[in-house]
Design a protein around this motif. Structure first.
Motif, PDB file in Angstrom:
ATOM      1  N   HIS A 182      38.871   5.275  19.635  1.00  0.00           N
ATOM      2  CA  HIS A 182      38.544   5.296  18.431  1.00  0.00           C
ATOM      3  C   HIS A 182      40.061   5.138  17.743  1.00  0.00           C
ATOM      4  CE1 HIS A 182      38.426   6.669  14.491  1.00  0.00           C
ATOM      5  NE2 HIS A 182      37.029   6.598  14.287  1.00  0.00           N
ATOM      6  N   SER A 194      35.507   3.670  12.072  1.00  0.00           N
ATOM      7  CA  SER A 194      34.381   4.481  11.340  1.00  0.00           C
ATOM      8  C   SER A 194      34.148   3.923  10.138  1.00  0.00           C
ATOM      9  CB  SER A 194      34.887   5.819  11.194  1.00  0.00           C
ATOM     10  OG  SER A 194      34.972   6.338  12.473  1.00  0.00           O
ATOM     11  N   LEU A 238      32.249  10.997   9.064  1.00  0.00           N
ATOM     12  CA  LEU A 238      32.303   9.538   9.770  1.00  0.00           C
ATOM     13  C   LEU A 238      31.371   9.090  10.467  1.00  0.00           C
ATOM     14  CD1 LEU A 238      36.186  10.062  10.577  1.00  0.00           C
ATOM     15  CD2 LEU A 238      35.350   8.900   8.730  1.00  0.00           C
ATOM     16  N   HIS A 242      30.531   6.021  13.415  1.00  0.00           N
ATOM     17  CA  HIS A 242      31.213   5.456  14.266  1.00  0.00           C
ATOM     18  C   HIS A 242      30.553   4.093  14.772  1.00  0.00           C
ATOM     19  CE1 HIS A 242      33.432   9.128  14.029  1.00  0.00           C
ATOM     20  NE2 HIS A 242      32.337   9.692  14.456  1.00  0.00           N
ATOM     21  N   PHE A 250      34.922  15.079  12.671  1.00  0.00           N
ATOM     22  CA  PHE A 250      34.755  14.407  13.823  1.00  0.00           C
ATOM     23  C   PHE A 250      35.101  14.897  15.102  1.00  0.00           C
ATOM     24  CE2 PHE A 250      37.199  10.293  15.326  1.00  0.00           C
ATOM     25  CZ  PHE A 250      36.205   9.875  16.448  1.00  0.00           C
TER      26      PHE A 250
END
Length: 182
Positions: free
Chosen positions: A45, A75, A84, A86, A143
């Protein structure tokens, strides 16, 4: 110092960086990222930089990781819940800039946070214990709490960590590492 004071100071410090400083700092940060061992890491991420906030430009890092055949996740922010969602990201992913100035995917496959191996985290400043000051909405703390227990976290920042953030709380999650210009 407390988070609110640090947030104010480091937003101002970012604004005072010259274009040459930003370029040099980013090149140093990129070099450190490119030297990391990504061998056992598959799904990464990374935040899409918000230009008006003068964040570290993550585009070169994304390009590097895509060349390494890593699955990239970005995100979409929900400001009513400060959460968020994703999505997988590749060169075909279309982006739009939200009303908050955040580049976000408008197509892509949603992915569960537990599938992520590494998270690059935006921040304004961190301390020597690797706690961070973000923008104050708690998006990343929520998150990271959703991620698997062994997710690796790396903050990207223009500034050397301060000694201590005074008002760290039980919801704050320290990073594993902070990369800043050396």
């Amino acid at each position: 110092m407390k988070k609110q004071e640090l947030r104010k100071i480091y937003k101002q410090k970012r604004k005072q960086l010259s274009a040459v400083e930003v370029y040099c700092f980013q090149e140093n940060i990129y070099q450190q990222v490119f030297e990391l061992d990504f061998y056992k890491i598959n799904t990464i991420h990374i935040f899409l930089s918000i230009e008006r906030l003068l964040e570290v430009n993550t585009n070169p890092i994304i390009d590097f990781l895509l060349q390494k055949n890593k699955a990239i996740v970005v995100s979409v922010s929900n400001f009513s819940t400060n959460t968020l969602t994703h999505f997988l990201f590749d060169r075909k992913t279309k982006l739009k800039v939200s009303s908050y100035g955040i580049p976000e995917p408008i197509n892509g496959i949603e992915i569960n946070a537990k599938k992520i191996d590494l998270v690059f985290v935006p921040l304004l400043i961190s301390d020597e214990k690797k706690y961070r000051v973000g923008y104050g909405k708690g998006f990343y703390d929520r998150f990271l709490a959703e991620c698997k227990a062994d997710v690796r976290t790396i903050g990207l920042n223009f500034f050397k960590p301060v000694n201590c953030i005074e008002n760290v709380n039980e919801f704050d999650i320290p990073l594993n590492e902070v990369i800043y210009p050396k």
